[in-house]
Each structure stands twice: as structure tokens, then as C-alpha cells.
Motif scaffolding. Structure first.
Motif, mmCIF file in Angstrom:
data_model
loop_
_atom_site.group_PDB
_atom_site.id
_atom_site.type_symbol
_atom_site.label_atom_id
_atom_site.label_comp_id
_atom_site.label_asym_id
_atom_site.label_seq_id
_atom_site.Cartn_x
_atom_site.Cartn_y
_atom_site.Cartn_z
ATOM 1 N N UNK A 1 4.215 1.911 2.038
ATOM 2 C CA UNK A 1 5.445 2.638 1.533
ATOM 3 C C UNK A 1 4.612 4.247 2.035
ATOM 4 N N UNK A 2 5.417 5.080 2.298
ATOM 5 C CA UNK A 2 4.781 6.247 3.067
ATOM 6 C C UNK A 2 5.746 7.342 2.580
ATOM 7 N N UNK A 3 4.996 8.445 1.933
ATOM 8 C CA UNK A 3 5.547 9.570 1.495
ATOM 9 C C UNK A 3 4.801 10.824 2.540
ATOM 10 N N UNK A 4 5.355 11.090 3.705
ATOM 11 C CA UNK A 4 4.853 11.864 4.584
ATOM 12 C C UNK A 4 6.043 12.867 5.312
ATOM 13 N N UNK A 5 5.411 13.928 6.029
ATOM 14 C CA UNK A 5 6.326 14.715 6.794
ATOM 15 C C UNK A 5 6.125 14.090 8.021
ATOM 16 N N UNK A 6 7.232 14.356 9.160
ATOM 17 C CA UNK A 6 7.083 13.754 10.411
ATOM 18 C C UNK A 6 5.797 14.101 11.051
ATOM 19 N N UNK A 7 5.115 15.194 11.059
ATOM 20 C CA UNK A 7 3.871 15.375 11.726
ATOM 21 C C UNK A 7 2.766 14.569 11.317
ATOM 22 N N UNK A 8 2.687 14.308 9.981
ATOM 23 C CA UNK A 8 1.297 13.406 9.472
ATOM 24 C C UNK A 8 1.839 11.988 9.719
ATOM 25 N N UNK B 1 0.827 -1.210 -0.026
ATOM 26 C CA UNK B 1 0.008 -0.023 -0.010
ATOM 27 C C UNK B 1 1.070 1.102 -0.123
ATOM 28 N N UNK B 2 0.474 2.436 -0.537
ATOM 29 C CA UNK B 2 1.223 3.649 -0.612
ATOM 30 C C UNK B 2 0.435 4.545 -0.036
ATOM 31 N N UNK B 3 0.727 5.330 1.143
ATOM 32 C CA UNK B 3 0.093 6.262 1.807
ATOM 33 C C UNK B 3 0.865 7.611 1.153
ATOM 34 N N UNK C 1 -6.426 1.189 15.395
ATOM 35 C CA UNK C 1 -7.258 -0.005 14.761
ATOM 36 C C UNK C 1 -6.159 -1.416 14.770
ATOM 37 N N UNK C 2 -5.242 -1.403 15.650
ATOM 38 C CA UNK C 2 -4.631 -2.513 15.870
ATOM 39 C C UNK C 2 -3.669 -3.091 14.556
ATOM 40 N N UNK C 3 -3.243 -2.334 13.699
ATOM 41 C CA UNK C 3 -2.558 -2.825 12.453
ATOM 42 C C UNK C 3 -1.390 -2.213 12.457
ATOM 43 N N UNK C 4 -0.173 -2.901 12.598
ATOM 44 C CA UNK C 4 1.140 -2.575 12.441
ATOM 45 C C UNK C 4 2.208 -3.338 11.405
ATOM 46 N N UNK C 5 1.828 -2.874 10.289
ATOM 47 C CA UNK C 5 2.471 -3.505 9.269
ATOM 48 C C UNK C 5 3.997 -2.813 9.012
ATOM 49 N N UNK C 6 5.091 -3.403 8.523
ATOM 50 C CA UNK C 6 6.415 -2.756 8.305
ATOM 51 C C UNK C 6 5.983 -1.554 7.362
ATOM 52 N N UNK C 7 6.837 -0.387 7.630
ATOM 53 C CA UNK C 7 6.510 0.734 7.018
ATOM 54 C C UNK C 7 8.156 1.108 6.439
ATOM 55 N N UNK C 8 8.026 1.525 5.279
ATOM 56 C CA UNK C 8 9.269 2.097 4.601
ATOM 57 C C UNK C 8 8.869 3.610 3.924
#
Length: 392
Positions: free
Chosen positions: A223-230, A167-169, A241-248
Motif C-alpha cells: 500500500x502506497x501513500x506517495x506523490x508521483x515524484x517519490x 507492507x505500507x510505504x 532489487x528485483x522485487x515487483x509486488x502489486x501496488x495499490x
């Protein structure tokens, strides 16, 4: 009327020629020095000033000392445009560095190419800011590029994902929206598609709906494209929601995510071009000693954007070498000389820094120099020096 138009054109041409004839040995920068990303502007200032101190100690450039001039844009594109014109036309600097926000860098491309002042970005990674279709193109970068970052992170993600469902956020800005086609293209090149692509706005407090949709799509890595705050709010929504996938993630979450999110940030991987954390080789140690002496920094964790420091340091040296090769502070001559600079820097060995024959090579730092770091108890450490790296 014709005579009047000709006269106006002649006057504009005179001022343009005069401006080009009067470039000064200063390097400008428009960056956020206030607001939540102020550490970006501070990191650029530190790297640039250390390089300039070293260069001036050896006699400066073309017999004159270099100066550094930085203005605050607070991450706002209109202010970045105004600052660009100020650096070029009022300060008459020989070049301008680029700051933290891609939205600003994209907006700067027009005045930079209109005026004809060399721009060398040192943080903002949006692909189109540099690959903007202009000829000649005065936009260069000594930093990561999202097109290459996307390929690098997709490769890393598929190594970590058990199912290949990614997934891409991404933030709803020029940076995030610009990265979406880069990530999709990177996935397509390996025969994959994103199972979810969810966006959010700056200052959003709850990303639960986006998180639930990504989870329910079957994603086992984000995959995450965000700044620290978000990024902090995303981690809190995942925890909710109890979901902790790996994040890169891209390096927007390389500043203070560990401070904001606490233990929730543990294990989040972030791309970098440089880090002061972990063990240091002699070259890095010598640079670190200068940072400590000049700015009173006591621990590497106090530097919130190490990549920005090192990128800015290398960029200033590349510009200085281009000025020497050009034998002039003239913008057009310095631009041409940038393609001929070879330099063994902190981040990379630039051989050469840029390539006039390749539109993609207005970017100097190749993907082979990218590295992964990971948030570990509030510190962003080199992945290979942590238990997270050893378990991969």
C-alpha cells in the motif's frame, strides 16, 4: 488598562462584524499552481470555472455572478494560511476551496475556524484536516478521506494478496503520517497487522533500504501513500532489487507517475473519485466537451487529476445551492445551509452533502463512490476496462 482592553476588543469586534457583513459572491482557493504538483491547482481551477460559468449563465447566485479567485501556495503550509486570510479578509469571499496538499489543509483548519469562513476541500484527504474537533467546524470536504480510503484500499489489497501480508510505504509528511493510524486501524478491523511500515522524505532519491525491509518481512503487496515524484523513485528502487509486488496507492500517484516511471508504473492501481479516461457516459461526455472548448484540451490524458476537476465542480455547485438556501452570502448562514443541500453531481449523488449530526459526515463523497484506476502504458485507466481488471 481594562478600558484599553475593552476598547481593543470592541474595535476587533467591529471589524469582525463588518467583515461578516460584507461577504462577496466569490469562491477562493489556495492551491499549488507552481512546482511538481501544479496540476492539482490547475485541475481545481478547471472544475470550479466550468461550474461557475454554468451557474452564471443561469443568472448567478442571489442575482449576482460568482467569481473564482485562486492563489498559489506551492504546497507550503504558511503560504496556505496567508492565502486563507487573504481570501476571507481581503477578497471577502463567501467560501474557500481546499487544494492538493494535506499539510496545507491541516494548517488551514485553524484560520478557517478562527475566521469562520466555510472551507470545502476538493483534493487533500488527511482525516484530521476535517475531523479536527472544532465546534462549530467550518471545514468541509468534497473529496476522498484517508480514513475511508484506508478501509477501501485494505479491502482491495486483501483481495489481491495471496498471503495477507501487506507492507505500507508512506511519505514523512502530515498526509503520510496521518494515514498510518488509518491504515493500521483498517487492518485491525479485519484481524490483520502490517508486516512492515516504512517512511521516506520528499525528494529522496533511493528507497532501496525501505524496499528491502518490506520484501524481507514477507510482504506480497504494498500500500502506497506517495506523490508521483517519490512514487517513481520507489518503483525504481523495487526494480533495482528485483522485487515487483502489486501496488495499490492513494491518489498522490495519480498525476504523472506513468510519465515519470514509464513501463515500471504498469499495473500500479490508484484510487480515484472520478476519471475522464476510458469510456464516457453522456453526462461525462457533455462535461468533457466543455473542458475541451474552454481549455483547448485534446485528450483526457492531458488532465493529470480528473478527480480534482470533478470534485471542484461538484463543490462549487454545493456551495452555490447553500448560498441560495441561506438567502445570504453570510459565512455562518452558508455553513448551516451546507447541511441541507441535496445535489446530483458528477462524482456522487449527495443526499444530503453533509450531515450536522455525524462528525464523519463533514465529508460528502462516501466510499461507495470510490473507484480503482490502473497505470497502463502511461495512462491511468479505469481498472475494469483493462486487462488488469479482467484478470482479477
Amino acid at each position: 488598562m481594562v478600558r484599553s482592553s475593552v476598547a481593543v476588543a470592541a474595535v476587533l469586534g467591529f471589524f469582525s462584524t463588518a467583515a461578516h457583513a460584507e461577504q462577496e459572491p466569490c469562491i477562493g482557493n489556495s492551491a499549488a499552481t507552481t512546482g511538481p504538483a501544479a496540476f492539482g491547482g490547475q485541475s481545481i481551477k478547471m472544475g470550479a470555472e466550468i461550474a461557475i460559468d454554468e451557474i452564471n449563465a443561469k443568472g448567478g447566485v442571489l442575482g449576482k455572478p460568482l467569481r473564482f479567485v485562486q492563489y498559489d501556495d506551492a504546497g507550503a503550509p504558511p503560504r496556505g494560511v496567508d492565502n486563507t486570510r487573504r481570501v476571507a479578509l481581503s477578497d471577502k469571499c463567501v467560501a474557500i476551496l481546499g487544494g492538493y496538499h494535506s499539510t496545507v489543509a491541516v494548517a488551514q483548519a485553524e484560520p478557517v475556524n478562527e475566521i469562520g469562513i466555510p472551507y470545502v476541500g476538493v483534493l487533500a484527504a488527511n482525516t484530521k484536516a476535517i475531523e479536527n474537533g472544532k465546534t462549530p467546524n467550518f471545514m468541509f470536504r468534497v473529496s476522498a478521506k484517508d480514513k475511508w480510503v484506508a478501509r477501501f484500499l485494505v479491502e482491495q489489497a486483501l483481495k489481491s494478496s495471496k498471503t495477507g501480508k501487506i507492507a505500507f510505504l508512506y511519505e514523512n509528511t502530515g498526509w503520510g503520517n496521518g494515514a498510518l493510524p488509518d491504515v493500521k486501524d483498517a487492518m485491525s478491523k479485519v484481524g490483520k497487522e502490517l508486516v512492515a511500515a516504512e517512511t521516506f522524505n520528499w525528494a529522496d532519491q533511493d528507497m532501496t533500504p525501505q524496499i528491502i525491509r518490506a520484501r524481507d518481512a514477507g510482504a506480497d503487496l504494498v500500500l502506497l501513500w506517495a506523490l508521483d515524484r517519490e512514487g517513481n523513485q520507489i518503483l525504481r528502487s523495487m526494480d533495482k532489487v528485483g522485487w515487483k509486488p502489486p501496488i495499490i496507492g492513494a491518489w498522490g500517484i495519480a498525476g504523472n507517475l506513468g510519465e515519470l516511471a514509464g513501463p515500471l508504473a504498469n499495473g500500479v492501481e490508484v484510487i480515484q473519485t472520478y476519471t475522464f479516461m476510458g469510456s464516457m457516459d453522456p453526462k461525462k461526455q457533455a462535461f468533457w466537451d466543455k473542458l475541451k472548448a474552454k481549455y483547448g484540451i485534446k485528450d483526457p490524458s492531458e488532465i493529470k487529476m480528473g478527480s480534482g476537476v470533478a470534485n471542484a465542480y461538484d463543490a462549487v455547485y454545493i456551495i452555490a445551492k447553500a448560498i441560495e438556501k441561506a438567502g445570504s452570502y453570510d459565512w455562518a448562514k452558508v455553513r448551516e445551509a451546507l447541511y441541507t443541500v441535496n445535489y446530483d453531481g458528477l462524482v456522487a449523488s449527495y443526499e444530503p452533502a453533509f450531515d450536522a449530526k455525524d462528525p464523519e459526515r463533514q465529508d460528502a463523497i462516501l466510499p461507495k463512490y470510490y473507484k480503482l484506476t490502473v497505470w497502463t502504458d502511461g495512462k491511468l485507466l479505469p481498472l475494469e476496462q483493462t486487462s488488469y481488471g479482467k484478470s482479477n
